[in-house]
Design a protein around this motif. Sequence first.
Motif, PDB file in Angstrom:
ATOM      1  N   GLN A  31       0.826  -1.203   0.000  1.00  0.00           N
ATOM      2  CA  GLN A  31       0.000   0.000   0.000  1.00  0.00           C
ATOM      3  C   GLN A  31       0.866   1.262   0.000  1.00  0.00           C
ATOM      4  O   GLN A  31       0.529   2.246  -0.660  1.00  0.00           O
ATOM      5  N   ASP A  32       1.979   1.232   0.732  1.00  0.00           N
ATOM      6  CA  ASP A  32       2.883   2.386   0.732  1.00  0.00           C
ATOM      7  C   ASP A  32       3.449   2.633  -0.659  1.00  0.00           C
ATOM      8  O   ASP A  32       3.596   3.777  -1.087  1.00  0.00           O
ATOM      9  N   ARG A  33       3.768   1.553  -1.374  1.00  0.00           N
ATOM     10  CA  ARG A  33       4.282   1.702  -2.732  1.00  0.00           C
ATOM     11  C   ARG A  33       3.222   2.328  -3.630  1.00  0.00           C
ATOM     12  O   ARG A  33       3.521   3.228  -4.426  1.00  0.00           O
ATOM     13  N   LYS A  34       1.989   1.882  -3.507  1.00  0.00           N
ATOM     14  CA  LYS A  34       0.915   2.437  -4.328  1.00  0.00           C
ATOM     15  C   LYS A  34       0.657   3.902  -3.987  1.00  0.00           C
ATOM     16  O   LYS A  34       0.447   4.728  -4.885  1.00  0.00           O
ATOM     17  N   THR A  35       0.692   4.218  -2.706  1.00  0.00           N
ATOM     18  CA  THR A  35       0.497   5.615  -2.301  1.00  0.00           C
ATOM     19  C   THR A  35       1.602   6.489  -2.867  1.00  0.00           C
ATOM     20  O   THR A  35       1.358   7.609  -3.338  1.00  0.00           O
ATOM     21  N   SER A  36       2.827   5.992  -2.849  1.00  0.00           N
ATOM     22  CA  SER A  36       3.950   6.733  -3.416  1.00  0.00           C
ATOM     23  C   SER A  36       3.762   6.963  -4.911  1.00  0.00           C
ATOM     24  O   SER A  36       4.053   8.045  -5.433  1.00  0.00           O
ATOM     25  N   GLU A  37       3.251   5.961  -5.617  1.00  0.00           N
ATOM     26  CA  GLU A  37       2.992   6.109  -7.050  1.00  0.00           C
ATOM     27  C   GLU A  37       1.929   7.174  -7.305  1.00  0.00           C
ATOM     28  O   GLU A  37       2.030   7.944  -8.279  1.00  0.00           O
ATOM     29  N   VAL A  38       0.929   7.227  -6.448  1.00  0.00           N
ATOM     30  CA  VAL A  38      -0.120   8.252  -6.588  1.00  0.00           C
ATOM     31  C   VAL A  38       0.489   9.638  -6.418  1.00  0.00           C
ATOM     32  O   VAL A  38       0.207  10.554  -7.200  1.00  0.00           O
ATOM     33  N   TRP A  39       1.321   9.820  -5.385  1.00  0.00           N
ATOM     34  CA  TRP A  39       1.950  11.125  -5.162  1.00  0.00           C
ATOM     35  C   TRP A  39       2.792  11.549  -6.364  1.00  0.00           C
ATOM     36  O   TRP A  39       2.810  12.728  -6.741  1.00  0.00           O
ATOM     37  N   LYS A  40       3.485  10.606  -6.982  1.00  0.00           N
ATOM     38  CA  LYS A  40       4.307  10.938  -8.146  1.00  0.00           C
ATOM     39  C   LYS A  40       3.438  11.403  -9.309  1.00  0.00           C
ATOM     40  O   LYS A  40       3.809  12.328 -10.040  1.00  0.00           O
ATOM     41  N   PHE A  55     -11.692  23.362 -10.713  1.00  0.00           N
ATOM     42  CA  PHE A  55     -12.235  22.243 -11.494  1.00  0.00           C
ATOM     43  C   PHE A  55     -11.155  21.617 -12.365  1.00  0.00           C
ATOM     44  O   PHE A  55     -11.049  20.381 -12.443  1.00  0.00           O
ATOM     45  N   LEU A  56     -10.348  22.449 -13.026  1.00  0.00           N
ATOM     46  CA  LEU A  56      -9.275  21.936 -13.874  1.00  0.00           C
ATOM     47  C   LEU A  56      -8.298  21.082 -13.067  1.00  0.00           C
ATOM     48  O   LEU A  56      -7.852  20.020 -13.526  1.00  0.00           O
ATOM     49  N   MET A  57      -7.971  21.529 -11.876  1.00  0.00           N
ATOM     50  CA  MET A  57      -7.029  20.775 -11.056  1.00  0.00           C
ATOM     51  C   MET A  57      -7.635  19.468 -10.566  1.00  0.00           C
ATOM     52  O   MET A  57      -6.980  18.425 -10.584  1.00  0.00           O
ATOM     53  N   ALA A  58      -8.884  19.503 -10.127  1.00  0.00           N
ATOM     54  CA  ALA A  58      -9.537  18.279  -9.665  1.00  0.00           C
ATOM     55  C   ALA A  58      -9.617  17.256 -10.795  1.00  0.00           C
ATOM     56  O   ALA A  58      -9.317  16.074 -10.603  1.00  0.00           O
ATOM     57  N   ASP A  59     -10.001  17.715 -11.974  1.00  0.00           N
ATOM     58  CA  ASP A  59     -10.090  16.823 -13.120  1.00  0.00           C
ATOM     59  C   ASP A  59      -8.703  16.331 -13.529  1.00  0.00           C
ATOM     60  O   ASP A  59      -8.533  15.165 -13.902  1.00  0.00           O
ATOM     61  N   GLY A  60      -7.698  17.215 -13.427  1.00  0.00           N
ATOM     62  CA  GLY A  60      -6.332  16.814 -13.737  1.00  0.00           C
ATOM     63  C   GLY A  60      -5.821  15.745 -12.787  1.00  0.00           C
ATOM     64  O   GLY A  60      -5.136  14.801 -13.194  1.00  0.00           O
ATOM     65  N   MET A  61      -6.154  15.886 -11.504  1.00  0.00           N
ATOM     66  CA  MET A  61      -5.763  14.872 -10.521  1.00  0.00           C
ATOM     67  C   MET A  61      -6.398  13.527 -10.849  1.00  0.00           C
ATOM     68  O   MET A  61      -5.739  12.483 -10.801  1.00  0.00           O
ATOM     69  N   ARG A  62      -7.684  13.567 -11.168  1.00  0.00           N
ATOM     70  CA  ARG A  62      -8.398  12.324 -11.493  1.00  0.00           C
ATOM     71  C   ARG A  62      -7.755  11.642 -12.696  1.00  0.00           C
ATOM     72  O   ARG A  62      -7.480  10.431 -12.665  1.00  0.00           O
ATOM     73  N   ARG A  63      -7.497  12.391 -13.751  1.00  0.00           N
ATOM     74  CA  ARG A  63      -6.920  11.820 -14.962  1.00  0.00           C
ATOM     75  C   ARG A  63      -5.503  11.296 -14.731  1.00  0.00           C
ATOM     76  O   ARG A  63      -5.129  10.222 -15.228  1.00  0.00           O
ATOM     77  N   ALA A  64      -4.696  12.063 -13.998  1.00  0.00           N
ATOM     78  CA  ALA A  64      -3.307  11.670 -13.762  1.00  0.00           C
ATOM     79  C   ALA A  64      -3.221  10.363 -12.984  1.00  0.00           C
ATOM     80  O   ALA A  64      -2.445   9.464 -13.328  1.00  0.00           O
ATOM     81  N   VAL A  65      -4.029  10.247 -11.933  1.00  0.00           N
ATOM     82  CA  VAL A  65      -3.965   9.039 -11.100  1.00  0.00           C
ATOM     83  C   VAL A  65      -4.604   7.850 -11.803  1.00  0.00           C
ATOM     84  O   VAL A  65      -4.142   6.710 -11.668  1.00  0.00           O
ATOM     85  N   LEU A  66      -5.629   8.081 -12.598  1.00  0.00           N
ATOM     86  CA  LEU A  66      -6.255   6.989 -13.357  1.00  0.00           C
ATOM     87  C   LEU A  66      -5.301   6.394 -14.388  1.00  0.00           C
ATOM     88  O   LEU A  66      -5.517   5.274 -14.874  1.00  0.00           O
ATOM     89  N   SER A  67      -4.239   7.116 -14.740  1.00  0.00           N
ATOM     90  CA  SER A  67      -3.264   6.586 -15.699  1.00  0.00           C
ATOM     91  C   SER A  67      -2.432   5.453 -15.106  1.00  0.00           C
ATOM     92  O   SER A  67      -1.752   4.731 -15.842  1.00  0.00           O
ATOM     93  N   LEU A  68      -2.467   5.284 -13.782  1.00  0.00           N
ATOM     94  CA  LEU A  68      -1.806   4.135 -13.160  1.00  0.00           C
ATOM     95  C   LEU A  68      -2.622   2.883 -13.462  1.00  0.00           C
ATOM     96  O   LEU A  68      -3.833   2.860 -13.228  1.00  0.00           O
ATOM     97  N   PRO A  69      -2.013   1.834 -13.972  1.00  0.00           N
ATOM     98  CA  PRO A  69      -2.776   0.663 -14.445  1.00  0.00           C
ATOM     99  C   PRO A  69      -3.569  -0.067 -13.368  1.00  0.00           C
ATOM    100  O   PRO A  69      -4.576  -0.711 -13.669  1.00  0.00           O
TER     101      PRO A  69
END
Length: 282
Positions: free
Chosen positions: A8-17, A65-79
């Motif tokens: 879980q720590d590894r996944k959280t780190s990937e989200v932060w990146k 709104f742009l930032m919230a949507d950007g966060m959603r898109r960026a993190v969803l790019s993790l497989p």
Amino acid sequence: MDAVLVHQDRKTSEVWKRLALVTDPELDESVTDLGFIEFVSVDSDDGVDIIFRLPTYWCSANFAFLMADGMRRAVLSLPWVRQVRPRLRDHMVAEEINRGVSEGKSFGDALKDFASGGSLDEVREKFRRKAFERRQEVMILALRGVGYEDGAICRMDLGTYDLIDFGSKEVARQKPRYRELLVERRLAVRPGDRAFVTYEGHPIKRHEFASYMQRLRGVRINMEFNSSLCRGLLAARYGELDGGVAERLPVNAAPCGGCASGCAVRSGGSPATTEKHSAALA
């Protein structure tokens, strides 16, 4: 149990990146560096909760709104991520933004009772230009610093730019950020393409270089002022500087609505913050 926690720590780190790649649209600075992100959590079903805040209650809704949507898109790019739930707090239209982003609505549909128009394309384009010009000035000044003359910079191609070692960690960090926008706009793709052109793709003429640089300097100063103001406002709002910017801000300092920005100060997700938001998400 320890293996699960490490996973879980590894996944959280990937989200932060991934979140570090999302920028404030006006300031062109990472939302993590600015301190927007207050809390990140990955649940057992690979859903991600993100809580963020802005410096004032009335910070620009379209930027939020742009930032919230950007966060959603960026993190969803993790497989491995199945769902992303960004949540803005302490904002006048937080409820509408949070619901709109979670339902995949456009800004116009999500904020139809608060804003006219259904597209943020013009806003995106305006600040993409500013980001390009700010990054470009950084690299031109860096090239001057290692001995390149203005004429050589005007003629420099992408292949030459890619080979230059600036010997500075900060410049090395900024170098691919400028290149990224060159390629995104297809201003320079091949090694022989000019590395320094206007946002419209026109060559920068040597005799116009001084006035062009003066304009870029104005863009940078404006962005740096807004960044400093916004960091101070966030610090004042959440009391995150001891005897620092928060105490020096004048009573009548312009709010975020004055500079039309989403802004901030660095935050690390303190134990108290984590405990508070863990309870809120339960």
